[in-house]
Design a protein around this motif. Structure first.
Motif, PDB file in Angstrom:
ATOM      1  N   TYR A 258       0.818  -1.214   0.000  1.00 42.66           N
ATOM      2  CA  TYR A 258       0.000   0.000   0.000  1.00 42.66           C
ATOM      3  C   TYR A 258       0.854   1.268   0.000  1.00 42.66           C
ATOM      4  O   TYR A 258       0.310   2.371  -0.056  1.00 42.66           O
ATOM      5  CB  TYR A 258      -0.935   0.012   1.216  1.00 42.66           C
ATOM      6  CG  TYR A 258      -2.065  -0.981   1.104  1.00 42.66           C
ATOM      7  CD1 TYR A 258      -3.305  -0.597   0.615  1.00 42.66           C
ATOM      8  CD2 TYR A 258      -1.892  -2.315   1.474  1.00 42.66           C
ATOM      9  CE1 TYR A 258      -4.351  -1.504   0.503  1.00 42.66           C
ATOM     10  CE2 TYR A 258      -2.925  -3.230   1.370  1.00 42.66           C
ATOM     11  CZ  TYR A 258      -4.148  -2.818   0.881  1.00 42.66           C
ATOM     12  OH  TYR A 258      -5.182  -3.723   0.769  1.00 42.66           O
ATOM     13  N   THR A 335      -8.793   6.168  -4.012  1.00 42.21           N
ATOM     14  CA  THR A 335      -7.542   5.409  -4.097  1.00 42.21           C
ATOM     15  C   THR A 335      -7.644   4.144  -4.949  1.00 42.21           C
ATOM     16  O   THR A 335      -6.721   3.323  -4.942  1.00 42.21           O
ATOM     17  CB  THR A 335      -7.107   5.009  -2.679  1.00 42.21           C
ATOM     18  OG1 THR A 335      -8.242   4.495  -1.976  1.00 42.21           O
ATOM     19  CG2 THR A 335      -6.559   6.193  -1.916  1.00 42.21           C
ATOM     20  N   TRP A 336      -8.729   3.972  -5.699  1.00 48.73           N
ATOM     21  CA  TRP A 336      -8.881   2.736  -6.469  1.00 48.73           C
ATOM     22  C   TRP A 336      -7.696   2.476  -7.395  1.00 48.73           C
ATOM     23  O   TRP A 336      -7.237   1.335  -7.528  1.00 48.73           O
ATOM     24  CB  TRP A 336     -10.160   2.806  -7.303  1.00 48.73           C
ATOM     25  CG  TRP A 336     -11.423   2.572  -6.525  1.00 48.73           C
ATOM     26  CD1 TRP A 336     -12.232   3.517  -5.962  1.00 48.73           C
ATOM     27  CD2 TRP A 336     -12.028   1.311  -6.220  1.00 48.73           C
ATOM     28  NE1 TRP A 336     -13.308   2.921  -5.335  1.00 48.73           N
ATOM     29  CE2 TRP A 336     -13.207   1.573  -5.491  1.00 48.73           C
ATOM     30  CE3 TRP A 336     -11.704  -0.009  -6.516  1.00 48.73           C
ATOM     31  CZ2 TRP A 336     -14.052   0.554  -5.037  1.00 48.73           C
ATOM     32  CZ3 TRP A 336     -12.546  -1.018  -6.077  1.00 48.73           C
ATOM     33  CH2 TRP A 336     -13.699  -0.726  -5.342  1.00 48.73           C
ATOM     34  N   GLU A 337      -7.178   3.521  -8.040  1.00 46.65           N
ATOM     35  CA  GLU A 337      -6.080   3.331  -9.011  1.00 46.65           C
ATOM     36  C   GLU A 337      -4.755   2.957  -8.356  1.00 46.65           C
ATOM     37  O   GLU A 337      -3.851   2.471  -9.048  1.00 46.65           O
ATOM     38  CB  GLU A 337      -5.870   4.608  -9.831  1.00 46.65           C
ATOM     39  CG  GLU A 337      -6.873   4.824 -10.943  1.00 46.65           C
ATOM     40  CD  GLU A 337      -6.448   5.973 -11.845  1.00 46.65           C
ATOM     41  OE1 GLU A 337      -5.457   6.662 -11.530  1.00 46.65           O
ATOM     42  OE2 GLU A 337      -7.115   6.182 -12.872  1.00 46.65           O
ATOM     43  N   LEU A 339      -4.522   1.099  -5.392  1.00 42.64           N
ATOM     44  CA  LEU A 339      -4.612  -0.111  -4.587  1.00 42.64           C
ATOM     45  C   LEU A 339      -3.554  -1.119  -5.042  1.00 42.64           C
ATOM     46  O   LEU A 339      -3.074  -1.054  -6.184  1.00 42.64           O
ATOM     47  CB  LEU A 339      -5.989  -0.752  -4.737  1.00 42.64           C
ATOM     48  CG  LEU A 339      -7.166  -0.086  -4.017  1.00 42.64           C
ATOM     49  CD1 LEU A 339      -8.476  -0.683  -4.523  1.00 42.64           C
ATOM     50  CD2 LEU A 339      -7.045  -0.245  -2.510  1.00 42.64           C
ATOM     51  N   LYS A 341      -2.086  -4.198  -6.810  1.00 48.39           N
ATOM     52  CA  LYS A 341      -2.532  -4.589  -8.152  1.00 48.39           C
ATOM     53  C   LYS A 341      -3.663  -5.608  -8.124  1.00 48.39           C
ATOM     54  O   LYS A 341      -4.623  -5.519  -8.911  1.00 48.39           O
ATOM     55  CB  LYS A 341      -1.350  -5.135  -8.942  1.00 48.39           C
ATOM     56  CG  LYS A 341      -1.661  -5.354 -10.413  1.00 48.39           C
ATOM     57  CD  LYS A 341      -0.408  -5.713 -11.189  1.00 48.39           C
ATOM     58  CE  LYS A 341      -0.733  -5.880 -12.678  1.00 48.39           C
ATOM     59  NZ  LYS A 341       0.488  -6.237 -13.455  1.00 48.39           N
ATOM     60  N   ARG A 344      -7.095  -3.873  -7.630  1.00 49.04           N
ATOM     61  CA  ARG A 344      -7.543  -2.797  -8.515  1.00 49.04           C
ATOM     62  C   ARG A 344      -8.544  -3.306  -9.550  1.00 49.04           C
ATOM     63  O   ARG A 344      -8.389  -4.416 -10.064  1.00 49.04           O
ATOM     64  CB  ARG A 344      -6.344  -2.222  -9.294  1.00 49.04           C
ATOM     65  CG  ARG A 344      -5.435  -1.345  -8.509  1.00 49.04           C
ATOM     66  CD  ARG A 344      -4.286  -0.873  -9.409  1.00 49.04           C
ATOM     67  NE  ARG A 344      -3.063  -0.790  -8.647  1.00 49.04           N
ATOM     68  CZ  ARG A 344      -1.853  -0.764  -9.174  1.00 49.04           C
ATOM     69  NH1 ARG A 344      -1.705  -0.820 -10.496  1.00 49.04           N
ATOM     70  NH2 ARG A 344      -0.793  -0.683  -8.399  1.00 49.04           N
ATOM     71  N   THR A 346      -9.882  -3.758 -13.217  1.00 48.98           N
ATOM     72  CA  THR A 346      -9.112  -3.903 -14.449  1.00 48.98           C
ATOM     73  C   THR A 346      -9.678  -3.078 -15.598  1.00 48.98           C
ATOM     74  O   THR A 346      -9.039  -2.932 -16.635  1.00 48.98           O
ATOM     75  CB  THR A 346      -9.052  -5.377 -14.874  1.00 48.98           C
ATOM     76  OG1 THR A 346     -10.395  -5.869 -15.029  1.00 48.98           O
ATOM     77  CG2 THR A 346      -8.325  -6.209 -13.825  1.00 48.98           C
ATOM     78  N   LEU A 351     -14.564  -0.673 -12.082  1.00 55.05           N
ATOM     79  CA  LEU A 351     -14.578   0.471 -11.178  1.00 55.05           C
ATOM     80  C   LEU A 351     -16.004   0.899 -10.867  1.00 55.05           C
ATOM     81  O   LEU A 351     -16.346   1.169  -9.705  1.00 55.05           O
ATOM     82  CB  LEU A 351     -13.795   1.635 -11.784  1.00 55.05           C
ATOM     83  CG  LEU A 351     -13.763   2.924 -10.951  1.00 55.05           C
ATOM     84  CD1 LEU A 351     -13.245   2.677  -9.544  1.00 55.05           C
ATOM     85  CD2 LEU A 351     -12.927   3.996 -11.649  1.00 55.05           C
TER      86      LEU A 351
END
Length: 372
Positions: A258, A335-337, A339, A341, A344, A346, A351
């Motif tokens: 993180y 913060t989704w982008e 996170l 890998k 996240r 794809t 999203l």
């Protein structure tokens, strides 16, 4: 989404669009079909609330052009979307490769911050649905804590007083909310009360970010009681959760996933250890438990042995929905982008599904508090 209290009054629940990168108006409008409409459809909702983030140049252009504001409102309405709140914390470039301390600039000593917030108020007054009681704008908690001195205090207070005067002149009720955050001049409720003393405006209050509240290790009920006792209005609530870990030394490998370069992830331990970013905390030998300012998706537990501060979120919602008149609630997981890998989304559809799941989670939590 519009929810209702037992007395029939409306409570607005939205998601914040600062999760999407867009520094110009075409980018903002493109988000509506790309993300907001799919989120609404996932929820099966006739109407979805958006907490719009408008970068300073966009806010300036909209504030100067009533026809452009009418166009944005029409674009929202045509898609079953509405806006009662704006996020005025990031000034611009919130999705630059490295943001970190830049998110606090310009601060409330700088005339650009006042102008930006006044522009947002002009925009929001025209975006508000006709039947909405009021609008809200969240903003940074004055500044990062360094450098800070008496002249800066005086400059910030003077600008807040000027803001209050301009808000009072608006035909619609627009309120602005300082958002306490770890590491800033205002990072807890006591400091928020002190910061607003002498400002002299009932249009300026506090945005309670429940992840920030957790990182400050504040008890939600005590925090709400202090604000109520001081007469400081809770203008807006950000329904968010921080990362939490009981034994950080044994969780270092997972925590390190993180630690990323874009955002600041202030870390605080229950025994008072203070770190301005997660890598600093990981380099220390400080014991736990820790809470980390990393907005975790509300509905999805982080990998063990990490947890999310959702118990604080639940306690905070219970206290706020019973002990304040706040009616603007916003899911703000930006913060989704960044996170790890594996966590996240794809693609855009992933999203949108994740944001919808967060809103459903927030709606369910609020339902247990008598708001549905």
């Amino acid at each position: 989404m519009r929810l209702s209290r037992a007395d029939g009054s409306t409570v607005h629940l939205a998601y914040c669009t600062n999760v999407h990168p867009a520094d110009d108006l075409p980018g903002v409008l493109a988000q509506l079909d790309r993300f907001a409409v799919p989120v609404r459809e996932h929820l099966g909702a006739d109407l979805l609330g958006l907490g719009l983030w408008l970068a300073a140049p966009v806010a300036s252009a909209l504030a100067a052009d009533p026809a452009l504001r009418r166009r944005v409102r029409a674009e929202l309405t045509a898609r079953g979307l509405e806006t009662v709140t704006l996020n005025g914390f990031p000034y611009q470039a919130f999705h630059a490769p490295v943001v970190k301390h830049d998110v606090y600039r310009p601060d409330w000593t700088d005339p650009r911050r006042l102008r930006y917030t006044q522009d947002l108020a002009i925009v929001l007054a025209d975006l508000l649905p006709d039947d909405a009681a009021r609008g809200s704008i969240s903003t940074l908690p004055l500044a990062w804590r360094e450098p800070w001195d008496r002249p800066r205090w005086q400059a910030a207070r003077a600008q807040l007083r000027a803001l209050g005067q301009s808000l009072a002149a608006s035909e619609r009720e627009i309120r602005v909310a300082l958002e306490p955050e770890p590491g800033c001049v205002v990072e807890n409720v006591d400091q928020a009360v002190a910061a607003l003393s002498g400002v002299g405006s009932d249009r300026i209050g506090i945005c309670v970010d429940l992840a920030h509240l957790a990182c400050a290790w504040e008890d939600p009920r005590d925090a709400v009681a202090k604000l109520d006792a001081a007469g400081v209005p809770v203008v807006k609530v950000q329904v968010s959760a921080a990362l939490e870990v009981d034994d950080p030394q044994n969780a270092a490998e997972v925590l390190a996933t993180y630690a990323e370069p874009r955002f600041l992830h202030q870390t605080r331990s229950a025994n008072g250890a203070v770190f301005d970013d997660l890598p600093q905390a990981l380099a220390s030998s400080a014991g736990g438990p820790w809470r980390v300012h990393f907005h975790a998706p509300l509905h999805a537990a982080p990998p063990a042995p990490l947890a999310a501060s959702t118990p604080v979120l639940a306690e905070g919602l219970a206290a706020l929905l019973s002990g304040s008149s706040c009616d603007h609630f916003e899911v703000e997981t930006y913060t989704w982008e960044v996170l790890p890998k594996a966590a996240r989304p794809t693609d855009d559809a992933g999203l949108a599904a994740g944001i919808a799941a967060e809103l459903a989670y927030a709606r369910a939590q609020m339902s247990t508090c008598g708001v549905s």
